[in-house]
Design an enzyme around this catalytic site. Sequence first.
Site, short mmCIF file in Angstrom:
data_model
loop_
_atom_site.label_atom_id
_atom_site.label_comp_id
_atom_site.label_asym_id
_atom_site.label_seq_id
_atom_site.Cartn_x
_atom_site.Cartn_y
_atom_site.Cartn_z
N GLY A 31 0.86 -1.18 0.07
CA GLY A 31 -0.12 0.06 -0.04
C GLY A 31 0.80 1.41 0.05
N LYS A 240 4.42 7.44 17.27
CA LYS A 240 3.65 7.39 16.16
C LYS A 240 2.41 8.11 16.45
CE LYS A 240 2.45 6.91 11.95
NZ LYS A 240 2.78 7.98 10.86
N ASN A 244 1.38 12.03 15.38
CA ASN A 244 0.11 12.49 14.44
C ASN A 244 -0.91 13.19 15.36
OD1 ASN A 244 0.65 11.64 12.00
ND2 ASN A 244 -0.01 9.43 12.39
N CYS A 296 -4.40 8.74 8.49
CA CYS A 296 -3.82 8.67 9.89
C CYS A 296 -3.97 9.43 11.07
CB CYS A 296 -2.21 8.81 9.84
SG CYS A 296 -1.45 7.28 8.98
#
Length: 486
Positions: A31, A240, A244, A296
């Site tokens: 992807g 992570k 975000n 995300c």
Amino acid sequence: AHRRVEQRRHTSGSHLSTMVKVTSICCIGAGYVGGPTMAMIAQKCPHISVTVVDISQPRIDAWNSDELPIYEPGLDEVVKACRGKNLFFSTDVEGAIAKCEMIFVSVNTPTKKTGLGKGKAADLTYWEAAARTIAAVSKTDKIIVEKSTVPVRTAEAIEKVLKRNCSDAAVQFNILSNPEFLAEGTAMTDLANPDRVLIGGKIEGQAGTDAVDALAEVYANWVPQERILRANLWSAELSKLAANAFLAQRISSINAMSALCEATSADVSQVAHALGTDSRIGPKFLNASVGFGGSCFQKDILNLAYICECHGLKEVADYWYSVVGMNDYQKSRFVKRVVSAMFNTIRNKKIAMLGFAFKKDTGDTRETPAIDVGRGLIEDGARLAVYDPKVSDEQIAMDMEGMTDNITCYKSAMEALDGAHAVTVMTEWDEFKAYDWKEIYGVMQKPAFVFDGRNILDHEGLKEIGFIVYALGKPIDPFLKSAEGA
């Protein structure tokens, strides 16, 4: 860069640990993350054989064709230079797993749609299926690298799945977390010159340290050592989600200011510039817009908030939920502006939508604000005319399921704008700025409205042509004020 294999003793006993010299990498999931990341590794590490596997035959066929399944500037050149040499795309998942030393897992981890944690928790169905396949096929030790965005402590659960499903007790699995910090549209430059590469592992033990070193050695082929950060597994997984959440929170903060700017005749661009020149704040992610999108931001914030809830941290969860709430508010506020400006009726009016992707230089529409804005306009009776230079008609039809009777997709912007009462700018594609807006004014219904959801157009120039302009976070046009009865 070739170093001989080192042998060391495990701290947990007499088992000899080998710091693996990686010569073969497999990536499960072809992807937006897996494809570009593996292409870059293949380009920078010609001595490593890289195979990207996916159960979707059409997707793999696309990766092996001249029309790659995703658009990313610079990706085509890298894939075409390496493909067939040391970069391969295949549906033989088991074969690729069996022959490699290192496996990147880059499968989709969407938000759960049903059951416990619905709408908040990450759905690990694909991750678990990948782990079961790895366990069933592996006859030699494997280093497994989490690339997908996952909830904290996923590695722990996956480790159990691996150990319980592997028939050979001698096979060792070492799990690393190597979160991606790519921005779509600049993924290849982000990969070639990253701010940092974060590798999390069980660095408390020798085997974990060896595994981290093995992955660090792969990246060291092109990334300076000082940018390769090592952390424990949980810190890496959480970093992570936190990164975000922090970025999305900046967008929601400036978007909140944009609503106040409109109410007070301030200009959000001037406010953002004043903020951005403060070295403690910095200028990035301070562009007011119709809202953030992408695969995300929302997913990771909801996931982070859900983890907080699970640990009894309700106030922390509510804080992060409010970032998503502000994003939803911005989109609905935009729709209300459009409707109220056009005399509170948009029924059967053609409204052109320029851009459908969540940002420029990508064809990705996941969580794009255009979906919610489009739905809001159609619910009020509008006929949408959509043009995006990179998003396919099929993708728009999938995203706007149940509303396609009210949508027409066009291959050129002029066709979409012809006879339209209004134009909404949803994506900041550079080409929109270069259009001949005088010509556009000539083909639109009058009064002709421009609703700039990205603040990219020359608003004063448009007003001189004759457009009635709404720009997010800017002083409201007198015409709009009178239309809204303000």
